[in-house]
Design an enzyme around this catalytic site. Structure first.
Site, PDB file in Angstrom:
ATOM      1  N   GLY A 221       0.782  -1.224   0.000  1.00 17.65           N
ATOM      2  CA  GLY A 221       0.000   0.000   0.000  1.00 17.65           C
ATOM      3  C   GLY A 221       0.815   1.276   0.000  1.00 17.65           C
ATOM      4  O   GLY A 221       0.452   2.263  -0.659  1.00 17.65           O
ATOM      5  N   CYS A 272       5.898   4.548  14.907  1.00 19.18           N
ATOM      6  CA  CYS A 272       6.353   5.212  16.127  1.00 19.18           C
ATOM      7  C   CYS A 272       5.192   5.624  17.033  1.00 19.18           C
ATOM      8  O   CYS A 272       5.399   6.331  18.019  1.00 19.18           O
ATOM      9  CB  CYS A 272       7.202   6.433  15.782  1.00 19.18           C
ATOM     10  SG  CYS A 272       8.800   6.019  15.047  1.00 19.18           S
ATOM     11  N   ALA A 385       2.694  -5.409   8.978  1.00 14.58           N
ATOM     12  CA  ALA A 385       1.338  -5.846   8.632  1.00 14.58           C
ATOM     13  C   ALA A 385       0.349  -4.732   8.984  1.00 14.58           C
ATOM     14  O   ALA A 385       0.559  -3.975   9.935  1.00 14.58           O
ATOM     15  CB  ALA A 385       0.993  -7.128   9.381  1.00 14.58           C
ATOM     16  N   ARG A 386      -0.739  -4.652   8.224  1.00  9.50           N
ATOM     17  CA  ARG A 386      -1.635  -3.502   8.331  1.00  9.50           C
ATOM     18  C   ARG A 386      -3.106  -3.914   8.435  1.00  9.50           C
ATOM     19  O   ARG A 386      -3.497  -5.033   8.123  1.00  9.50           O
ATOM     20  CB  ARG A 386      -1.475  -2.626   7.082  1.00  9.50           C
ATOM     21  CG  ARG A 386      -0.082  -2.080   6.852  1.00  9.50           C
ATOM     22  CD  ARG A 386       0.138  -0.790   7.559  1.00  9.50           C
ATOM     23  NE  ARG A 386       1.498  -0.266   7.420  1.00  9.50           N
ATOM     24  CZ  ARG A 386       1.806   1.018   7.584  1.00  9.50           C
ATOM     25  NH1 ARG A 386       0.858   1.893   7.878  1.00  9.50           N
ATOM     26  NH2 ARG A 386       3.058   1.424   7.468  1.00  9.50           N
TER      27      ARG A 386
END
Length: 457
Positions: A221, A272, A385-386
């Site tokens: 992405g 972060c 991973a999202r």
């Protein structure tokens, strides 16, 4: 043959009529040029209708780029094993010959355009190309920037429908006045797992002058969802030229005593903690990643560029991230990417519950202790991973602020990052100039898994 005639001959009548309804010759010329270059077998033009959005969802599953999970509305997508983060080395800003920008990976514009056009010639052969219209920022507002995306990845198109406001009607309304950004993407040839095969020819080229981004032979992405970090490079230039700010910042509402509401922006590098900070349960989120800020009668007013979250899922657990956890375990429309799947359920690193010893992940069939070609042990899910989900799914979303045409008044800015041995955890500036210059501009952060390369430096 003029562009509109070409499109009439090339597209199915129903799809052509969608394009003809937009009175913008520049758009027609752009579409004709790149449909001809990519040479897809079929072209689908997306309007703002629910039917067109549902068509894209179906195609993402039909073409194998997404698979349904056990919970309604949930799907999983996998990127290639070596296509898991932004490719900084092959992401280049195209500039006029002789121009150099310190600390930026640049390339001669003419040379770059020749190379990317050659790579993308016939790259979509045999595939369906999606033409999608979106806007950055709230619709019909001072923040609105129209954008058009060409992609042969139904997963990319589906992701953008979740993350961005639909823009077809805005293009029709603006007509020739639309000053739009342009994005051209192809995943290229796919392997048996429907992931990009020719990683050696992966390119992400950003043509500042033409306000066009080219992305080839990649699906991750951050390299392909044009309106996200790729558009960010273009909007920064516009902001500098026009006197406003385009920032890599979350936008949240902090609730004080007696009904006081103060909106803060915050900027940290990826991985972060931007999303986690913006999701503090007792406050309100407006956006977790990108913010436009304009000067409106002497006030800094901010708006979320997006309407969804493309969030890092590693470490999300019920105790520390109760709201995100609730959203991820409800029947919302969610794309999980590069997680472990077992019996139709997604699992990820450090989620706070037992993880199966086998299943499928970004490496294919996975078992605990499996190693890659370099001898590295493969974790259950990738560090980067999202999850992709609309902000409307979050009970703590400030939806009124999200769509406010004049944005919200910015009351403060937070600068942060990963730093385990240099600065104290929290510092407060004496005033705006002190904070922006000595803290924000001078802040350094460790590298993370959000980009390819070594971490923690």
């Amino acid at each position: 043959m003029n562009p509109l005639e070409y499109l009439k001959n090339r597209l199915e009548p129903k799809q052509f009529e969608k394009i003809r309804a937009i009175d913008n010759p520049e758009l027609h010329e752009f579409l004709a040029r790149y449909i001809d270059l990519l040479n897809p077998a079929k072209v689908f033009v997306c309007t703002d209708s629910k039917e067109d959005e549902e068509y894209v969802r179906r195609k993402a599953i039909e073409y194998g780029e997404e698979r349904p999970l056990a919970m309604k509305g949930h799907t999983v997508h996998y990127d290639g094993y070596y296509d898991q983060a932004r490719d900084k080395a092959r992401t280049k800003i195209l500039v006029p010959r002789g121009v150099e920008i310190p600390f930026i990976n640049t390339m001669d514009r003419e040379e770059g355009l020749r190379e990317i056009h050659e790579i993308m010639r016939n790259i979509a052969g045999g595939k369906e190309l999606f033409v999608c219209f979106f806007v950055l920022g709230p619709k019909n507002s001072i923040f609105t920037i129209p954008a058009v995306q060409l992609t042969d990845s139904a997963y990319v198109a589906h992701s953008e429908f979740i993350l961005y406001r639909k823009g077809y009607e805005e293009f029709k309304r603006l007509g020739k006045e639309a000053k739009f950004l342009k994005f051209v993407h192809s995943a290229g040839e796919l392997d048996e797992r429907k992931t990009s095969k020719n990683i050696g020819k992966r390119r992400v080229y950003i043509d500042i002058e033409g306000e066009t981004v080219y992305s080839a032979n990649t699906q991750y992405g951050g390299n392909t969802i044009g309106l996200k970090k790729l558009a960010f490079r273009l909007t920064i230039r516009r902001a500098v030229q026009e006197g406003w700010l385009s920032e890599h910042m979350f936008l949240m509402r902090v609730n004080g005593p007696k009904g006081r509401k103060t909106y803060f922006t915050g900027t940290y590098p990826s991985m972060c903690g931007k999303t986690s900070t913006a999701m503090i349960p007792w406050e309100k989120i407006v956006g977790d990643d990108l913010t436009f800020i304009v000067d409106m009668k002497g006030e800094a007013r901010g708006a979320n560029v997006e309407k969804g979250v493309f969030g890092i899922i590693q470490g999300v657990n019920q105790e520390d991230d109760p709201i995100i956890w609730e959203v991820l375990h409800s029947s919302n429309e969610i794309i999980f990417s590069n997680v472990l799947v077992k019996d139709g359920k997604p699992y990820w690193n450090d989620m706070g519950i037992p993880i199966p010893d086998e299943g499928e992940n970004h490496s294919g069939k996975w078992w605990r202790g499996k190693k890659d070609a370099e001898g590295n042990e493969i974790p259950p899910s990738h560090k980067n991973a999202r999850f992709t989900v609309s902000l409307e799914a979050f009970p703590n979303a400030d939806l009124e602020a999200l769509e406010a045409p004049c944005g919200v008044r910015i009351g403060g800015m937070i600068f942060g990052g990963r730093d385990k041995d240099t600065w104290p955890p929290v510092r407060e500036a004496f005033h705006w100039a002190h904070g922006v210059i000595t803290m924000g501009a001078a802040l350094e952060s460790e590298t993370t898994g959000a980009t390819l390369g070594k971490e923690g430096v």
